[in-house]
Design a protein around this motif. Structure first.
Motif, PDB file in Angstrom:
ATOM      1  N   LEU A 240      13.407  -4.360  -8.512  1.00 46.64           N
ATOM      2  CA  LEU A 240      14.124  -3.575  -7.514  1.00 46.64           C
ATOM      3  C   LEU A 240      13.397  -2.273  -7.193  1.00 46.64           C
ATOM      4  N   HIS A 241      12.860  -1.631  -8.211  1.00 51.26           N
ATOM      5  CA  HIS A 241      12.103  -0.389  -8.042  1.00 51.26           C
ATOM      6  C   HIS A 241      10.926  -0.609  -7.107  1.00 51.26           C
ATOM      7  N   GLU A 242      10.132  -1.643  -7.399  1.00 49.96           N
ATOM      8  CA  GLU A 242       8.912  -1.880  -6.636  1.00 49.96           C
ATOM      9  C   GLU A 242       9.193  -2.491  -5.272  1.00 49.96           C
ATOM     10  N   CYS A 243       9.956  -3.571  -5.264  1.00 49.56           N
ATOM     11  CA  CYS A 243      10.156  -4.332  -4.026  1.00 49.56           C
ATOM     12  C   CYS A 243      11.010  -3.586  -3.016  1.00 49.56           C
ATOM     13  N   LEU A 244      12.120  -3.002  -3.464  1.00 46.31           N
ATOM     14  CA  LEU A 244      13.057  -2.364  -2.544  1.00 46.31           C
ATOM     15  C   LEU A 244      12.983  -0.844  -2.574  1.00 46.31           C
ATOM     16  N   GLY A 245      12.882  -0.263  -3.763  1.00 49.77           N
ATOM     17  CA  GLY A 245      12.922   1.194  -3.865  1.00 49.77           C
ATOM     18  C   GLY A 245      11.814   1.863  -3.080  1.00 49.77           C
ATOM     19  N   HIS A 246      10.566   1.527  -3.401  1.00 54.52           N
ATOM     20  CA  HIS A 246       9.446   2.139  -2.686  1.00 54.52           C
ATOM     21  C   HIS A 246       9.378   1.700  -1.232  1.00 54.52           C
ATOM     22  N   ALA A 247       9.903   0.505  -0.939  1.00 55.02           N
ATOM     23  CA  ALA A 247       9.824  -0.012   0.429  1.00 55.02           C
ATOM     24  C   ALA A 247      10.965   0.476   1.309  1.00 55.02           C
ATOM     25  N   SER A 248      11.907   1.191   0.750  1.00 58.47           N
ATOM     26  CA  SER A 248      13.097   1.595   1.503  1.00 58.47           C
ATOM     27  C   SER A 248      12.875   2.908   2.246  1.00 58.47           C
ATOM     28  N   GLY A 249      13.767   3.165   3.209  1.00 59.73           N
ATOM     29  CA  GLY A 249      13.786   4.457   3.881  1.00 59.73           C
ATOM     30  C   GLY A 249      12.626   4.661   4.847  1.00 59.73           C
ATOM     31  N   LYS A 250      12.688   5.761   5.577  1.00 64.53           N
ATOM     32  CA  LYS A 250      11.632   6.091   6.529  1.00 64.53           C
ATOM     33  C   LYS A 250      11.549   7.600   6.695  1.00 64.53           C
ATOM     34  N   LEU A 251      10.385   8.057   7.132  1.00 65.49           N
ATOM     35  CA  LEU A 251      10.197   9.458   7.483  1.00 65.49           C
ATOM     36  C   LEU A 251      10.678   9.678   8.911  1.00 65.49           C
ATOM     37  N   LEU A 252      11.293  10.819   9.164  1.00 59.21           N
ATOM     38  CA  LEU A 252      11.635  11.164  10.541  1.00 59.21           C
ATOM     39  C   LEU A 252      10.356  11.483  11.310  1.00 59.21           C
TER      40      LEU A 252
ATOM     41  N   ILE B 256      17.739  12.692  -2.283  1.00 58.32           N
ATOM     42  CA  ILE B 256      16.280  12.611  -2.399  1.00 58.32           C
ATOM     43  C   ILE B 256      15.683  11.888  -1.200  1.00 58.32           C
ATOM     44  N   GLN B 257      16.387  10.894  -0.663  1.00 61.61           N
ATOM     45  CA  GLN B 257      15.893  10.257   0.559  1.00 61.61           C
ATOM     46  C   GLN B 257      15.886  11.257   1.716  1.00 61.61           C
ATOM     47  N   ARG B 258      16.916  12.107   1.794  1.00 59.85           N
ATOM     48  CA  ARG B 258      16.936  13.145   2.837  1.00 59.85           C
ATOM     49  C   ARG B 258      15.748  14.083   2.685  1.00 59.85           C
ATOM     50  N   ILE B 259      15.468  14.463   1.437  1.00 59.08           N
ATOM     51  CA  ILE B 259      14.351  15.371   1.169  1.00 59.08           C
ATOM     52  C   ILE B 259      13.037  14.751   1.627  1.00 59.08           C
ATOM     53  N   LYS B 260      12.834  13.484   1.299  1.00 60.55           N
ATOM     54  CA  LYS B 260      11.584  12.830   1.698  1.00 60.55           C
ATOM     55  C   LYS B 260      11.524  12.639   3.206  1.00 60.55           C
ATOM     56  N   SER B 261      12.602  12.155   3.800  1.00 57.17           N
ATOM     57  CA  SER B 261      12.598  11.833   5.229  1.00 57.17           C
ATOM     58  C   SER B 261      12.370  13.060   6.101  1.00 57.17           C
ATOM     59  N   THR B 262      12.846  14.201   5.644  1.00 54.01           N
ATOM     60  CA  THR B 262      12.723  15.432   6.436  1.00 54.01           C
ATOM     61  C   THR B 262      11.605  16.348   5.958  1.00 54.01           C
ATOM     62  N   GLY B 263      11.002  16.023   4.796  1.00 58.58           N
ATOM     63  CA  GLY B 263       9.959  16.887   4.248  1.00 58.58           C
ATOM     64  C   GLY B 263      10.490  18.211   3.753  1.00 58.58           C
ATOM     65  N   ASP B 264      11.687  18.221   3.172  1.00 49.88           N
ATOM     66  CA  ASP B 264      12.327  19.456   2.712  1.00 49.88           C
ATOM     67  C   ASP B 264      11.724  19.879   1.370  1.00 49.88           C
TER      68      ASP B 264
ATOM     69  N   PRO C  56       0.824  -1.214   0.000  1.00 51.72           N
ATOM     70  CA  PRO C  56       0.000   0.000   0.000  1.00 51.72           C
ATOM     71  C   PRO C  56       0.856   1.262   0.000  1.00 51.72           C
ATOM     72  N   ASN C  57       0.193   2.401  -0.189  1.00 50.06           N
ATOM     73  CA  ASN C  57       0.909   3.662  -0.271  1.00 50.06           C
ATOM     74  C   ASN C  57       1.119   4.332   1.083  1.00 50.06           C
ATOM     75  N   SER C  58       0.342   3.964   2.074  1.00 47.14           N
ATOM     76  CA  SER C  58       0.454   4.582   3.399  1.00 47.14           C
ATOM     77  C   SER C  58       1.829   4.316   4.006  1.00 47.14           C
ATOM     78  N   ASN C  59       2.520   5.378   4.394  1.00 45.53           N
ATOM     79  CA  ASN C  59       3.876   5.236   4.933  1.00 45.53           C
ATOM     80  C   ASN C  59       3.899   4.437   6.230  1.00 45.53           C
ATOM     81  N   TRP C  60       2.922   4.672   7.118  1.00 43.38           N
ATOM     82  CA  TRP C  60       2.971   3.968   8.408  1.00 43.38           C
ATOM     83  C   TRP C  60       2.633   2.491   8.244  1.00 43.38           C
ATOM     84  N   ILE C  61       1.743   2.162   7.314  1.00 46.08           N
ATOM     85  CA  ILE C  61       1.440   0.751   7.082  1.00 46.08           C
ATOM     86  C   ILE C  61       2.653   0.058   6.483  1.00 46.08           C
ATOM     87  N   ARG C  62       3.335   0.723   5.583  1.00 49.16           N
ATOM     88  CA  ARG C  62       4.532   0.147   4.974  1.00 49.16           C
ATOM     89  C   ARG C  62       5.612  -0.087   6.041  1.00 49.16           C
ATOM     90  N   HIS C  63       5.732   0.859   6.960  1.00 42.87           N
ATOM     91  CA  HIS C  63       6.753   0.740   8.002  1.00 42.87           C
ATOM     92  C   HIS C  63       6.408  -0.362   9.004  1.00 42.87           C
TER      93      HIS C  63
END
Length: 677
Positions: A449-461, A586-594, A389-396
């Motif tokens: 890799l794009h779908e399985c790992l790319g979108h599933a990677s990283g986290k929001l602060l 770009i991960q920094r931008i997403k994680s921090t909401g810059d 799913p697209n929800s960040n908290w559900i993915r986490h």
């Protein structure tokens, strides 16, 4: 937000498979018109399903098709009236059907079918009719009034007064999704997700609803239209008994039948929760459904059905209706299972800052699927990969499911044979040989890799708003996933896992990506236009950034040969290093909401087009007679019943033509009223 669109010129125009016969090629390629080619896809393995599994696929496919009208209405408030009027003229016109005007009307209708509305499915620019307004008025006036979509008490003249300005005036509803910086994106977009509200009002409405301290926020606005009535802003929720009730009642009917033949109790629970959500419209129930769905890893049959992706909303919040029914390709899924089983290794070794990595990757699953039916915003044009799913908290907290749709990529590959694209745009035999040997395998791995790992990677602060990047969210998210895939496809780990055969195989994907991002995807842009579609912006952002940052060392450069421009990669290792640096940013931008940094990246690298290069690419591409965009006809499923009306088998056929299918769908899957206000 989490789709890999098979609109990449590199994916849709290269063929790397074993040569097929002319008869088989004709199976895949059905017809061409405008800038479009209609293809068929095969459903290998369907005959091997059990009778109950076939029955389940049939019921889910019916639920998938019943939502078709919803997307038309979401894409523009006049789309159903225009489509139904055009279909009435197309089927009942008694005049000269070989005239230039009638042939132009037929082409226009086919474009409307393809785009699920009067705006191009990719550029979102409004189609320009090539038939005269006088012809249209006369043709519509010749059709019996009872065959036309008239308002209650209205006349044919009233209908024409409503729809002819929308169709013919270039200043009315010009663009379905406007992404131009500095403009009111809601007021200037023709999509039907808002009515009477401004961008500022819409953003304020949802910002006031959000609780920054809520660790499990709902997807605000996902399943509703935001309107202003009598000075008050309110949501019209998509649910049974609410907006789009007539269609959702049909969807629920078929989902209930599907639940009765579910493969197991877990799948049954998923379907029943989706039914309950369609009845309530409660987004907390949607999250409950998403959690159940992501946890169902044992079923062979799977599906997407409902309001899912937000590309059609200029603010990236409201979802379009789409559907996909599929079953697992068990042999090919060994590849994706290999990736998902190593998800923690990839996350831990990512070049991004440790603050933005997941300490414990949960529930990442991936499989290769066979599409059985496409619907809504996945039809006729579809993705080649999906991660939900697209929800960040559900993915986490619960993980995600990723799929690569290999029978779709196979159809693209087969249909592209012998089109001359590689000879025209690839620099040398070295790159062409890499592409021929490894291209199809590398393409599919990139999607994995794009779908399985790319979108599933990283986290929001903690405290970062998932919507902080606003209109740039989709572009930056797709860039993040592409960068993750590109960075790792060149890693020695890929060869050690047996995902690519040699250490050089990734170079085919690097070359195609840079060529596409810098040059060949421009075939989809009209002269003088900028890039607005999120996936195209993502690809140019990456390619242009790498070109600029590596310019001093000539990592990538343009070269001329015989008066033609080509992309040349001189240093693949340094290119990978640059990709890692951009991924980290770009991960920094997403994680921090810059927001400002994200905006600067997109506006600097992703939007503007070099007019001279654009002109050259268009001229070279035109000579190849290749349609830039492709979509699909669905197979037809026919149930076989016993004397008591029970389904004992389901037969599949591929004989239906494009116009035939579209007219049948408009007859059999069109429950919405023409006017939904």
């Amino acid at each position: 937000m989490k789709k890999t669109i098979c609109m990449m010129i590199a994916a849709a125009t290269f063929s790397t498979s074993v040569e097929i016969s002319a008869t088989e090629k004709n199976f895949y390629s059905v017809e061409k018109f405008a800038d479009l080619e209609i293809l068929r896809y095969k459903v290998p393995g369907f005959e091997d399903l059990t009778p109950k599994q076939k029955e389940l696929v049939y019921y889910l496919s019916q639920a998938a098709l019943q939502g078709r009208d919803i997307l038309y209405d979401q894409n523009g408030k006049w789309n159903l009236a225009i489509r139904r009027t055009l279909e009435a003229v197309y089927t009942q016109y008694k005049g000269d059907r070989n005239s230039k005007d009638f042939k132009a009307l037929e082409k226009y209708l086919k474009q409307v079918w393809f785009a699920n509305g009067i705006h191009h499915h990719y550029s979102t620019d409004k189609f320009k009719p090539e038939f005269s307004q006088n012809f249209f008025v006369q043709a519509v006036s010749s059709i019996p009034a009872q065959s036309l979509p008239l308002k209650k008490g209205g006349s044919i003249k009233d209908l024409l007064n409503d729809i002819t300005p929308v169709m013919f005036n270039p200043k009315i509803m010009t663009k379905r999704v406007n992404q131009t910086e500095g403009e009111d994106l809601v007021a200037t977009s023709a999509g039907n997700y808002y009515d009477g509200v401004t961008q500022a009002e819409a953003e304020a409405f949802y910002n006031n609803m959000k609780n920054p301290a809520d660790p499990t926020p709902i997807s605000y606005g996902l399943n509703s239209r935001l309107v202003k009535r009598n000075g008050k802003i309110q949501e019209q929720v998509y649910k049974v008994g609410g907006r789009y009730s007539e269609a959702l009642e049909k969807v629920v009917y078929w989902l209930e039948k599907a639940a009765a033949v579910a493969e197991n109790d877990q799948q049954k629970a998923v379907i029943e929760k989706l039914i309950s959500y369609n009845k309530s419209g409660d987004l907390k129930e949607f999250d409950e459904y998403a959690i159940l769905w992501v946890g169902d890893l044992n079923s062979d049959i799977d599906f997407v059905n409902g309001f899912t992706e937000t590309y059609g909303d200029p603010l990236g919040m409201k979802a379009s209706w789409e559907a996909l029914v599929n079953f697992k390709n068990k042999e090919a899924s060994r590849r994706t299972e290999n990736i998902s089983n190593n998800a923690q290794w990839f996350e831990s070794n990512s070049p991004v800052d440790n603050r933005f990595k997941k300490e414990n990757v949960k529930g990442v699953s991936a499989k290769v699927i066979t599409a059985a039916i496409l619907g809504g915003d996945s039809y006729p044009s579809t993705a080649i990969g999906i991660n939900l799913p697209n929800s960040n908290w559900i993915r986490h907290d619960h993980g995600s499911k990723s799929v690569t749709i290999e029978n779709i990529t196979d159809a693209y590959d087969k249909a592209a044979q012998g089109n001359g694209f590689a000879e025209e745009f690839v620099w040398s035999d070295t790159e062409r040989n890499w592409i021929e040997k490894y291209g199809f395998q590398a393409d599919n791995l990139h999607t994995d890799l794009h779908e399985c790992l790319g979108h599933a990677s990283g986290k929001l602060l903690p405290g970062t708003d998932p919507d902080a990047l606003k209109a740039y969210t989709s572009t930056l998210e797709e860039a993040r996933a592409d960068l993750f895939a590109l960075y790792y496809i060149a890693d020695p780990k890929i060869v050690s896992l047996g995902l690519l055969p040699t250490a050089d195989a990734y170079k085919s994907e690097y070359y195609k990506y840079m060529m596409n991002g810098l040059m060949t995807q421009l075939t989809r842009i009209a002269p003088g236009k900028n890039i607005e579609e999120a996936h195209m912006r993502n690809r140019q952002l990456i390619a242009a950034w790498v070109l600029e940052k590596g310019a001093q060392d000539k990592v990538v450069e343009f070269k001329k040969k015989n008066g033609k421009t080509f992309v040349v990669i001189n240093d693949y290792d340094k290119m990978r290093t640059l990709l890692g640096e951009l991924l980290a940013e770009i991960q920094r931008i997403k994680s921090t909401g810059d927001y400002e940094a994200g905006k600067n990246l997109v506006e600097t690298y992703a939007v503007k087009v070099d007019p001279d290069l654009h002109k050259e690419v268009l001229a070279r591409y035109e000579k190849l007679n290749i349609a830039p965009y492709k979509g699909f006809i669905n197979p037809v499923y026919t149930p076989v019943k016993d004397n008591n009306g029970n389904i004992t088998d389901v037969k599949i056929s591929y004989d239906e033509g494009y116009s035939e299918q579209m007219l049948r769908y408009s007859k059999d899957y069109s429950p919405l009223p023409t006017y939904n206000d």
